[in-house]
Design an enzyme around this catalytic site. Structure first.
Site, PDB file in Angstrom:
ATOM      1  N   GLY A  55      34.360  37.665  39.796  1.00  0.00           N
ATOM      2  CA  GLY A  55      34.907  36.504  40.545  1.00  0.00           C
ATOM      3  C   GLY A  55      33.855  36.358  41.718  1.00  0.00           C
ATOM      4  CG  ASP A 114      41.475  40.403  44.915  1.00  0.00           C
ATOM      5  OD1 ASP A 114      41.878  39.329  45.469  1.00  0.00           O
ATOM      6  OD2 ASP A 114      41.227  40.392  43.695  1.00  0.00           O
ATOM      7  N   GLY A 124      33.143  43.733  42.086  1.00  0.00           N
ATOM      8  CA  GLY A 124      34.536  44.417  42.445  1.00  0.00           C
ATOM      9  C   GLY A 124      34.865  45.677  41.211  1.00  0.00           C
ATOM     10  NE  ARG A 136      37.024  36.953  36.418  1.00  0.00           N
ATOM     11  CZ  ARG A 136      37.113  37.280  37.736  1.00  0.00           C
ATOM     12  NH1 ARG A 136      37.113  38.566  38.152  1.00  0.00           N
ATOM     13  NH2 ARG A 136      38.126  36.367  38.349  1.00  0.00           N
TER      14      ARG A 136
HETATM   15  O1  F6P Z   1      39.361  39.216  41.883  1.00  0.00           O
HETATM   16  C1  F6P Z   1      39.389  38.237  42.541  1.00  0.00           C
HETATM   17  C2  F6P Z   1      40.268  37.002  42.437  1.00  0.00           C
HETATM   18  O2  F6P Z   1      40.253  35.714  43.252  1.00  0.00           O
HETATM   19  C3  F6P Z   1      41.668  37.300  42.343  1.00  0.00           C
HETATM   20  O3  F6P Z   1      42.196  37.280  43.840  1.00  0.00           O
HETATM   21  C4  F6P Z   1      42.415  36.188  41.527  1.00  0.00           C
HETATM   22  O4  F6P Z   1      43.574  36.811  41.059  1.00  0.00           O
HETATM   23  C5  F6P Z   1      41.285  36.107  40.439  1.00  0.00           C
HETATM   24  O5  F6P Z   1      40.046  36.529  41.044  1.00  0.00           O
HETATM   25  C6  F6P Z   1      40.955  34.532  39.982  1.00  0.00           C
HETATM   26  O6  F6P Z   1      40.161  34.614  38.900  1.00  0.00           O
HETATM   27  P1  F6P Z   1      39.475  33.522  38.087  1.00  0.00           P
HETATM   28  O7  F6P Z   1      38.496  32.996  39.158  1.00  0.00           O
HETATM   29  O8  F6P Z   1      38.826  33.960  36.888  1.00  0.00           O
HETATM   30  O9  F6P Z   1      40.651  32.507  37.843  1.00  0.00           O
END
Ligand code: F6P
Length: 355
Positions: free
Chosen positions: A11, A136, A111, A75
């Site tokens: 992310g 996070d 991350g 991802r």
């Molecule tokens: O890991 C970062 C984060 O923003 C989390 O806080 C959140 O739960 C997740 O990624 C959301 O992921 P995506 O952008 O794939 O919906």
């Protein structure tokens, strides 16, 4: 000629470009024309499929305060560690690209999942440096990650805005803050935004305690309540569910709406939910993150000049602290329910829904 690869994985967050700028400027400043920087497109995908662009000094100018990532992201590729998929060996492909470019080092801005992959690449014999990215702040081996502070600012702003409308209408408001497994962002934004109740995954809540905290405010003559809730916060009952059962439940009803329904039923109060969502990862990095990213990036460049590879470039007590990637891979840094910060916040009457 020194050759350095870089990629941004997982992310996105606000300070990725500032970090790459720190690395890039550090390297060009030290090596001049004797360094080549290869930016892989869309995270590990670019490394797997050899999609890249060469980054010149001008690419690192004017991006200190730019959100997102100039390289794009995806991802990380090893969900469930499926290293070979449909006959395509992802690790072999990444190693091949690394070798084809004759890289001296690969910088991975990412991350938890992404650094697990960088530890794997290290094990496979590649020179890797990890840079700690995530809103996070759940990466093991560093006090702080870049993106965290910028996200706190945005989530706090959201809580501030909700405060006024909640007070006008005398409503209970839930602000759902990002963080599926770890509640550090919710904890900090909740404190900064003056939330009355803070709910995080590390401290399962009891709906009766939440209702009691709302009632206590009413008894004190306060007609509204602000609840900062992590998207992964859960009740003591839900904490007993199996992972799959909980995932199914959450797919049908997100945690914040689930709680809203419970509060409405228990107290008869009008409850509203606000989800700032991906705004928390967007926009420009705050000054704190710009400084942090610049320092981390510069430190990574210095480590490359010293051929010091295989580490996460972490920060401990405001000093750069490299940690071997294998020591942090797969570990989550969670909020300790017994930590000083939780005790202090409880001592001023803020509820965590557990007492
Ligand atoms: O890991 C970062 C984060 O923003 C989390 O806080 C959140 O739960 C997740 O990624 C959301 O992921 P995506 O952008 O794939 O919906």
């Amino acid at each position: 000629m020194v050759r350095v690869g870089m990629l941004t994985s997982g992310g996105d967050c606000q300070s990725l470009n500032a970090t790459m700028r720190g690395i890039g400027k550090g390297l060009f400043n030290y090596y001049g024309d004797d360094v080549e920087i290869i930016g892989f497109i869309d995270g590990y995908k670019g490394l797997m499929y050899n999609e890249y662009r060469k980054l010149k000094p001008k690419d690192f100018s004017g991006i200190l305060d730019e959100g997102g990532t100039i390289l794009g992201t995806s991802r990380q590729p090893f969900k469930m560690m499926r290293v070979v998929e449909d006959g395509f060996d992802k690790v072999a492909a990444m190693k091949q690209t690394y070798k084809a470019h004759k890289l001296d080092c690969l910088c991975v801005l990412g991350g938890n999942g992404s650094q697990k992959t960088s530890a794997l690449l290290k094990e496979e014999g590649l020179n890797v440096l990890g840079l700690p990215k995530t809103i996070d702040n759940d990466l093991w081996g560093t006090d702080v990650t870049f993106g965290f502070q910028s996200a706190i600012n945005i989530a706090t702003e959201a809580i501030d805005c909700i405060h006024t409308t909640a007070a006008s209408h005398g409503r209970v408001f839930i602000i759902e803050v990002m963080g599926h497994k770890v509640g550090d962002l919710t904890l900090h934004a909740g404190i900064a935004g003056g939330a009355d109740i803070i709910l995080i995954p590390e401290i399962p809540y009891d709906i009766n305690c939440v209702a009691k905290a709302i009632q206590k405010r009413e008894d004190e003559g306060k007609n509204f309540t602000i609840i900062a809730m992590a998207e992964g916060a859960l009740s003591t009952d839900d904490a007993q569910l199996k992972k799959k059962q909980l995932a199914k439940k959450r797919a049908e009803l997100p945690a914040s709406y689930d709680l809203a329904a419970q509060i409405q039923e228990k107290t008869g109060h009008e409850v509203r939910v606000t989800v700032p969502g991906h705004t928390q990862r967007g926009g420009r990095p705050c000054p704190y993150d710009r400084v942090l990213s610049t320092r981390l990036g510069a430190a990574a460049a210095q480590m490359i000049t010293k051929k010091k590879y295989g580490y996460l470039v972490g920060m401990h007590n405001n000093e750069i602290t490299p940690i071997p990637l294998e020591d942090i891979a797969g570990k989550l840094k969670m909020v300790d329910p017994k930590s000083e910060i939780i005790k202090q916040i409880k001592s001023i009457g803020i509820s965590f829904g557990d007492e």
